[in-house]
Motif scaffolding. Structure first.
Motif, PDB file in Angstrom:
ATOM      1  N   PHE A 115       0.859  -1.173   0.000  1.00  0.00           N
ATOM      2  CA  PHE A 115       0.000   0.000   0.000  1.00  0.00           C
ATOM      3  C   PHE A 115       0.903   1.234   0.000  1.00  0.00           C
ATOM      4  O   PHE A 115       1.773   1.363   0.842  1.00  0.00           O
ATOM      5  N   VAL A 116       0.693   2.137  -0.945  1.00  0.00           N
ATOM      6  CA  VAL A 116       1.544   3.311  -1.055  1.00  0.00           C
ATOM      7  C   VAL A 116       0.703   4.569  -1.151  1.00  0.00           C
ATOM      8  O   VAL A 116      -0.352   4.584  -1.798  1.00  0.00           O
ATOM      9  N   GLY A 117       1.142   5.635  -0.488  1.00  0.00           N
ATOM     10  CA  GLY A 117       0.474   6.914  -0.591  1.00  0.00           C
ATOM     11  C   GLY A 117       1.166   7.761  -1.624  1.00  0.00           C
ATOM     12  O   GLY A 117       2.066   8.543  -1.298  1.00  0.00           O
ATOM     13  N   ILE A 118       0.798   7.619  -2.887  1.00  0.00           N
ATOM     14  CA  ILE A 118       1.580   8.216  -3.962  1.00  0.00           C
ATOM     15  C   ILE A 118       1.540   9.740  -3.933  1.00  0.00           C
ATOM     16  O   ILE A 118       2.496  10.400  -4.351  1.00  0.00           O
ATOM     17  N   ARG A 119       0.465  10.336  -3.410  1.00  0.00           N
ATOM     18  CA  ARG A 119       0.379  11.796  -3.408  1.00  0.00           C
ATOM     19  C   ARG A 119       1.326  12.428  -2.398  1.00  0.00           C
ATOM     20  O   ARG A 119       1.559  13.634  -2.445  1.00  0.00           O
ATOM     21  N   ASP A 120       1.846  11.630  -1.496  1.00  0.00           N
ATOM     22  CA  ASP A 120       2.788  12.145  -0.510  1.00  0.00           C
ATOM     23  C   ASP A 120       4.221  12.207  -1.045  1.00  0.00           C
ATOM     24  O   ASP A 120       5.098  12.745  -0.375  1.00  0.00           O
ATOM     25  N   TRP A 121       4.456  11.676  -2.227  1.00  0.00           N
ATOM     26  CA  TRP A 121       5.817  11.585  -2.747  1.00  0.00           C
ATOM     27  C   TRP A 121       6.016  12.537  -3.926  1.00  0.00           C
ATOM     28  O   TRP A 121       6.458  12.150  -4.995  1.00  0.00           O
ATOM     29  N   THR A 122       5.676  13.816  -3.709  1.00  0.00           N
ATOM     30  CA  THR A 122       5.917  14.827  -4.738  1.00  0.00           C
ATOM     31  C   THR A 122       7.400  15.165  -4.788  1.00  0.00           C
ATOM     32  O   THR A 122       8.153  14.882  -3.855  1.00  0.00           O
ATOM     33  N   ALA A 123       7.829  15.814  -5.870  1.00  0.00           N
ATOM     34  CA  ALA A 123       9.255  16.053  -6.091  1.00  0.00           C
ATOM     35  C   ALA A 123       9.885  16.903  -5.006  1.00  0.00           C
ATOM     36  O   ALA A 123      11.082  16.765  -4.717  1.00  0.00           O
ATOM     37  N   ASP A 124       9.084  17.784  -4.361  1.00  0.00           N
ATOM     38  CA  ASP A 124       9.676  18.637  -3.335  1.00  0.00           C
ATOM     39  C   ASP A 124      10.060  17.849  -2.080  1.00  0.00           C
ATOM     40  O   ASP A 124      10.729  18.363  -1.192  1.00  0.00           O
ATOM     41  N   THR A 125       9.632  16.588  -2.011  1.00  0.00           N
ATOM     42  CA  THR A 125      10.076  15.714  -0.926  1.00  0.00           C
ATOM     43  C   THR A 125      11.595  15.560  -0.936  1.00  0.00           C
ATOM     44  O   THR A 125      12.225  15.350   0.095  1.00  0.00           O
ATOM     45  N   PHE A 126      12.183  15.677  -2.136  1.00  0.00           N
ATOM     46  CA  PHE A 126      13.612  15.423  -2.298  1.00  0.00           C
ATOM     47  C   PHE A 126      14.402  16.716  -2.442  1.00  0.00           C
ATOM     48  O   PHE A 126      15.432  16.753  -3.120  1.00  0.00           O
ATOM     49  N   SER A 127      13.934  17.779  -1.804  1.00  0.00           N
ATOM     50  CA  SER A 127      14.561  19.088  -1.987  1.00  0.00           C
ATOM     51  C   SER A 127      15.802  19.277  -1.118  1.00  0.00           C
ATOM     52  O   SER A 127      16.669  20.078  -1.434  1.00  0.00           O
ATOM     53  N   ASP A 128      15.901  18.554  -0.009  1.00  0.00           N
ATOM     54  CA  ASP A 128      17.072  18.705   0.857  1.00  0.00           C
ATOM     55  C   ASP A 128      18.303  18.092   0.208  1.00  0.00           C
ATOM     56  O   ASP A 128      18.215  17.328  -0.762  1.00  0.00           O
ATOM     57  N   GLN A 129      19.465  18.409   0.783  1.00  0.00           N
ATOM     58  CA  GLN A 129      20.705  17.804   0.301  1.00  0.00           C
ATOM     59  C   GLN A 129      20.684  16.301   0.591  1.00  0.00           C
ATOM     60  O   GLN A 129      20.350  15.883   1.705  1.00  0.00           O
ATOM     61  N   PRO A 130      21.022  15.478  -0.393  1.00  0.00           N
ATOM     62  CA  PRO A 130      21.014  14.033  -0.147  1.00  0.00           C
ATOM     63  C   PRO A 130      22.123  13.635   0.818  1.00  0.00           C
ATOM     64  O   PRO A 130      23.174  14.278   0.890  1.00  0.00           O
ATOM     65  N   GLU A 131      21.867  12.597   1.586  1.00  0.00           N
ATOM     66  CA  GLU A 131      22.885  12.090   2.492  1.00  0.00           C
ATOM     67  C   GLU A 131      23.988  11.404   1.686  1.00  0.00           C
ATOM     68  O   GLU A 131      23.712  10.736   0.680  1.00  0.00           O
ATOM     69  N   PRO A 132      25.247  11.550   2.107  1.00  0.00           N
ATOM     70  CA  PRO A 132      26.333  10.856   1.398  1.00  0.00           C
ATOM     71  C   PRO A 132      26.204   9.351   1.576  1.00  0.00           C
ATOM     72  O   PRO A 132      25.570   8.869   2.521  1.00  0.00           O
TER      73      PRO A 132
END
Length: 430
Positions: free
Chosen positions: A42-59
């Motif tokens: 079960f996945v909540g697809i509307r919660d995974w918009t592109a701005d979810t990934f706006s922070d700096q990625p972890e190394p």
């Protein structure tokens, strides 16, 4: 992430995997996809918009720098009598006892994490393990407090081998033995590495023939890695080939079984014996006597993400352990699969030998091209320096400033110059 919602929490309910969402942990079912194991996700697809990934990625969090990531499942594949079990035990020892900056690489890099390491062997008895630990640990680290972090279980003397996965009348399943192991692993707070040797002894199912069985086992390993945060490696076999293996691509093709095993893990590292002519050339350059099986080649043949894909050369030491001697070689160095990897390989060797390159100048790659392998030594200046720029951008190499020097010296991540303790060695650079 919006509001106070939490992502990434997995709730395993039977054969279903449910993502738990919301402030109060309520399930939001907006989509159902097959998890490949007969259940649904079960996945909540509307919660995974592109701005979810706006922070700096972890190394990337590495166990072995540039090679083995933390918290991932992997396969170590080798032909029989190559030395993979001993090498995996050595990796466990280094993780548990700690590995100094001057230690030789293992499985393609330097061990950069420490913690508890578990080694389950279905084939080696207590006496064999005892001899190997005694040979590997001349300083007696196993008698110190760190000794409690290395857990080596020789199953022939510890109740025998029990299946972790088996084919039942309703399909593949995880056994009670696997679940009990999982409970014990979860109780180890600083767990960093789990090695299971070999896969065939623990999988009572046609994992070599049936892609579904292979996918089930690798998914189970992935869950164990995710839940513990440790790297989980299983030993597996490579088939003998009609002609000697020369490249990483050929090594991958030689891993026994369906492609589901390699496809289902995040990492696959292969070890294979060097053909006789190459092995004798390596022994001659090292000043060692030749014997069959004394020289082994190895490298990463599959990785989901950045990895140092070079062919390393191993030589058996006096008690049979494989030691990475790549940095000691010039003429007998193995052929690399592509120019970017070949450049990183040459730069790593030069820095390890205390005679690093710079990108330009008297110590530059073009001026010192006689030290490079084919086809790099025949490249023009612009192409060679452009390749170095690409390698720097990709993180395959780094530029470092040595103490008391202003030029930027080239090295690979984790190398002695990259770490700030490099020492220049005098003498001819050819």
């Amino acid at each position: 992430m919006r509001g106070n919602q939490q992502r990434g929490l997995l709730d395993v309910r039977g054969r279903d995997v449910v993502f738990v969402w919301g402030d109060q942990g309520s399930d939001v079912s907006v989509g159902r996809v097959d998890d490949g194991l007969g259940g649904s996700v079960f996945v909540g697809i509307r919660d995974w918009t592109a701005d979810t990934f706006s922070d700096q990625p972890e190394p990337v969090d590495y166990l072995v720098d540039g090679s083995i990531e933390m918290g991932v499942p992997g396969v170590v594949a080798a032909m029989g009598d190559t030395g993979k079990s001993f090498a995996m035990l050595d990796l466990c020892r280094r993780v548990a006892f700690g590995s100094g900056p001057l230690a030789r690489p293992v499985f393609g890099g330097r061990v950069v994490k420490s913690g508890s390491a578990v080694f389950l062997t279905a084939e080696d008895a207590y006496k064999t393990v005892h001899r190997r630990l005694h040979d590997m640990d001349p300083t007696g680290a196993r008698f110190s407090e760190k000794g409690e972090r290395l857990l080596v279980v020789p199953l022939p003397d510890a109740g025998g081998v029990q299946a972790f996965w088996q084919l039942g009348k309703d399909g593949m399943l995880e056994t009670d033995a696997w679940k009990r192991l999982g409970d014990q692993l979860a109780s180890i707070d600083d767990l960093a590495l789990v090695c299971i040797d070999p896969l065939a002894s623990f999988a009572h199912a046609p994992v070599n023939e049936d892609p579904a069985a292979g996918a089930f086992v690798t998914a189970s390993l992935a869950r164990a890695a995710a839940q513990t945060g440790a790297s989980v490696l299983v030993a597996h076999h490579m088939r003998k080939t009609a002609k000697p293996v020369e490249t990483l691509a050929e090594a991958r093709e030689a891993i026994r079984g369906t492609t589901a095993l390699v496809d289902g893990v995040r990492l696959a590292y292969a070890l294979w014996p060097a053909e006789e002519k190459r092995a004798k050339a390596v022994c001659k350059e090292l000043g060692r006597p030749y014997s069959p099986g004394c020289i082994v080649l190895g490298g990463i043949v599959k990785a989901n993400g950045a990895a140092r894909r070079v062919v390393s050369t191993y030589a058996r030491n006096g008690f049979g352990l494989l030691e990475d001697v790549t940095a000691d070689l010039k003429a007998a160095a193995p052929k690399q699969d592509d120019t970017l990897e070949a450049l990183a390989f040459a730069i790593a060797n030069a820095a390890a030998a205390g005679q690093p390159f710079t990108k330009t100048g008297a110590s530059g790659l073009y001026q010192q091209r006689h030290r490079l392998p084919e086809p790099l030594k025949t490249m023009g200046r612009n192409r060679l320096e452009s390749l170095a720029d690409n390698a720097l951008d990709a993180g395959e190499i780094v530029a470092a400033i040595a103490k008391g020097n202003t030029p930027k010296w080239l090295d690979v991540r984790g190398g002695q110059f990259a770490e700030g303790y490099g020492e220049f060695q005098p003498g001819a650079s050819s």
